[in-house]
Design an enzyme around this catalytic site. Sequence first.
Site, PDB file in Angstrom:
ATOM      1  CB  CYS A  53     -36.819   9.424 -20.549  1.00 29.90           C
ATOM      2  SG  CYS A  53     -38.330   9.403 -21.458  1.00 29.90           S
ATOM      3  CB  CYS A  56     -42.277  14.271 -24.544  1.00 29.67           C
ATOM      4  SG  CYS A  56     -43.113  13.442 -23.216  1.00 29.67           S
ATOM      5  CB  CYS A 161     -42.721  14.257 -16.829  1.00 31.89           C
ATOM      6  SG  CYS A 161     -42.302  12.402 -16.933  1.00 31.89           S
ATOM      7  CB  CYS A 199     -45.863   7.883 -20.409  1.00 28.45           C
ATOM      8  SG  CYS A 199     -44.124   7.789 -19.656  1.00 28.45           S
ATOM      9  CG  HIS A 238     -63.898   0.442 -22.275  1.00 32.71           C
ATOM     10  ND1 HIS A 238     -63.230  -0.852 -22.077  1.00 32.71           N
ATOM     11  CD2 HIS A 238     -64.975   0.154 -21.757  1.00 32.71           C
ATOM     12  CE1 HIS A 238     -64.166  -1.923 -21.770  1.00 32.71           C
ATOM     13  NE2 HIS A 238     -65.188  -1.262 -21.570  1.00 32.71           N
ATOM     14  CB  CYS A 241     -61.263  -1.234 -27.493  1.00 30.51           C
ATOM     15  SG  CYS A 241     -59.992  -2.522 -27.345  1.00 30.51           S
ATOM     16  CB  CYS A 261     -61.969  -7.985 -23.085  1.00 32.18           C
ATOM     17  SG  CYS A 261     -61.596  -6.447 -22.069  1.00 32.18           S
ATOM     18  CB  CYS A 267     -56.626  -3.589 -20.466  1.00 32.45           C
ATOM     19  SG  CYS A 267     -57.122  -2.240 -21.793  1.00 32.45           S
ATOM     20  CB  CYS A 276     -54.436   4.844 -28.600  1.00 31.72           C
ATOM     21  SG  CYS A 276     -53.678   6.029 -27.357  1.00 31.72           S
ATOM     22  CB  CYS A 288     -51.085  -0.701 -26.443  1.00 35.29           C
ATOM     23  SG  CYS A 288     -49.904   0.681 -26.245  1.00 35.29           S
ATOM     24  CB  CYS A 295     -54.377   0.634 -22.533  1.00 35.45           C
ATOM     25  SG  CYS A 295     -54.342   2.083 -22.106  1.00 35.45           S
ATOM     26  CB  CYS A 298     -48.716   5.862 -20.914  1.00 34.29           C
ATOM     27  SG  CYS A 298     -49.084   6.317 -22.835  1.00 34.29           S
TER      28      CYS A 298
END
Length: 377
Positions: A53, A56, A161, A199, A238, A241, A261, A267, A276, A288, A295, A298
């Site tokens: 798409c 990226c 991808c 992603c 995790h 987090c 949680c 998640c 992240c 996220c 999460c 991705c």
Amino acid sequence: MMKKKISRRDFIKLSAGSTATLGLLLFKFPNFERLLAAAVSEVPVIWLQGGGCSGCSVSVLNSLSPKIQDVLVSQVIPGQHISLRFHPTVMAASGELAMQALDDTAMNPGGYLLVMEGTIATKDDGVYCELGERDGHGVTILEHITTFGRDAMAVIALGACATHGGIPAGSPNPTGSKGVMQVFEDYGINTPVINLPGCPPHPDWFIGTVASVLLGGLSSVEVDSMGRPVAFYGKLIHENCPRRAYFDEGKFAKKFSEPYCLYELGCKGPVTFADCPIRHWNSGTNWCVGASGPCIGCANMGFPDDVSPIMSLAPLYTVTPPSTLPPIDAEAEGLSAGEAATIGAVSGIAAGAAGATAVNLMRQRSKKEGESPGQEE
Ligand code: SF4
Ligand code: SF4
């Protein structure tokens, strides 16, 4: 560095490639010619796009520190930068001129870096995805990646991808979509591949990897068994987090607005490796789970099938309250206290259909010297 005088022909050739990014940003660069001159002699990059798409590319172009244009065409790293010669989405050139830029760059085996974005359709000789044409015939992305990938100094597989097929490879995968490593294995190609799943992937993951390659060479990028840079994919989401304490206490949100949680809302942080929670997205704005969204995994190398359904508890995983689990004997397992704590915290997650439990994977891998606990297999 000596400046190189640019002929009109040089300028047109460069405009076909280096201005892929500059095409969008030209008017912000008063020293356009100087930047082009510098770009002549630096590490050329071919950026292919297969089935995908273009997200990226959009993500990477959002990089703010350093800005993508600095990495690509100016010397944010003294004496080093790369020169983007071919990028289907943003390059200024089209048609034969674009294909010529591609071929010219590839005339120097081992002298260019290849970025692969998007999946590689392999079924029916890859006819489902073509990029450009030669002699009136479309050229499949399968042909591009096997031809240019074989002679590249390295390939950066950017995004889900390109690393493992991603969404186009989701069941029933009608186009036979595969990631770069799988295609290279099929074709006996030994070019090093660095995988940056996601992603989309975070722009820092790409910029940081490219900067490491430029500064210290390929060997400076420490990768795990799946070719992912440990610097960005070395820890489970995790583990870092901020809602982890709720998981350990068995306090799970029943709706997204609750602060607990998000495991029972789908998640996939316990089975996904990425930074992240500490890096955040959009220049450190949020991530996220921070935005009360689970999460979705991705950056998991099995995304999307292995972590589906995305927004609810995947049947692949079940949770057991940590308090009911047997204690981990760190000494017997050969683990550090920190590793044992991590395993204990996620050992309620069992991956049934995949034939192995997440905790077993973690234990197996954590026993291997020098590897962090819990890498996906
Ligand atoms: S399951 Fe998700 S929300 Fe819960 S602690 Fe782990 S990463 Fe955070
Ligand atoms: S938190 Fe999960 S879903 Fe969100 S970007 Fe990171 S890996 Fe992807």
